[in-house]
Design an enzyme around this catalytic site. Sequence first.
Site, PDB file in Angstrom:
ATOM      1  N   VAL A   1       6.515  -4.439  -2.818  1.00 39.30           N
ATOM      2  CA  VAL A   1       7.543  -4.075  -1.849  1.00 39.30           C
ATOM      3  C   VAL A   1       7.194  -2.700  -1.310  1.00 39.30           C
ATOM      4  O   VAL A   1       6.772  -1.817  -2.065  1.00 39.30           O
ATOM      5  CB  VAL A   1       8.951  -4.050  -2.497  1.00 39.30           C
ATOM      6  CG1 VAL A   1       9.996  -3.578  -1.489  1.00 39.30           C
ATOM      7  CG2 VAL A   1       9.317  -5.422  -3.035  1.00 39.30           C
ATOM      8  N   CYS A   2       7.326  -2.531  -0.009  1.00 36.80           N
ATOM      9  CA  CYS A   2       7.107  -1.233   0.641  1.00 36.80           C
ATOM     10  C   CYS A   2       5.677  -0.736   0.354  1.00 36.80           C
ATOM     11  O   CYS A   2       4.733  -1.501   0.440  1.00 36.80           O
ATOM     12  CB  CYS A   2       8.179  -0.249   0.186  1.00 36.80           C
ATOM     13  SG  CYS A   2       8.369   1.209   1.237  1.00 36.80           S
TER      14      CYS A   2
END
Length: 230
Positions: free
Chosen positions: A100-101
Amino acid sequence: MTFHVGFLLYPNLTQLDLTGPAQFLARAPGAKAHYIWKTLAPVPSDADLALMPTTTFKDCPQLDLICVPGGAGQVALMTDEETLGFLRKQAAGAKYVTSVCTGSLVLGAAGLLKGYKSACHWMWRDYLTAFGAIPVNARVVKDRNRISGGGVTAGIDFALTVIAEEWGEDVAKQMQLGFEYNPQPPFDCGSPEKAGPERVAFAKKQLEGLLTQREIAVAEAAARVREGAS
């Protein structure tokens, strides 16, 4: 059978990158969540919220899914061989290798994204090319067994994508309803395309220091990946 989901903890991670998808994936049928770091001491996040590891690199079982969240602390991980080695070892046996990210930059530094499409936070997305990855401007990107979420709040969309993939759309939809995930943001400026150039420039100005740190770390990590491949 138990489906082992593992989230990498590390100092100064963005807690929502982890806690958003963890809330969903930990409740998936038969899933067991593991929160992993080098020791079992509390790990500080960037929101003054400490997170408790449940296992260490040494004791972690083989995971079915490994997820790396993002955050400013991710910069140090890109040249942390102990962490990168753990990720490579887990990725070899995992069904899904995910992020994520800016967690995708850590996967890249571990040599796990070469030739794969990947999402990342909009401000740092182009750095993926240093690791042979293909950056994609999308909320969630799936390329074979690599699944990545974009910026911070994309973690929940990422989790629902994984749940639909592994447990089916009906389970994912039921969980979405159960958590009443029905986003209706008060403003429509959650991407650079919608926010406009002035707001984007201001955001970049605010993170100039981190920009420099990430550029240096990416260059060093990419060089290590190239050396390892030669």
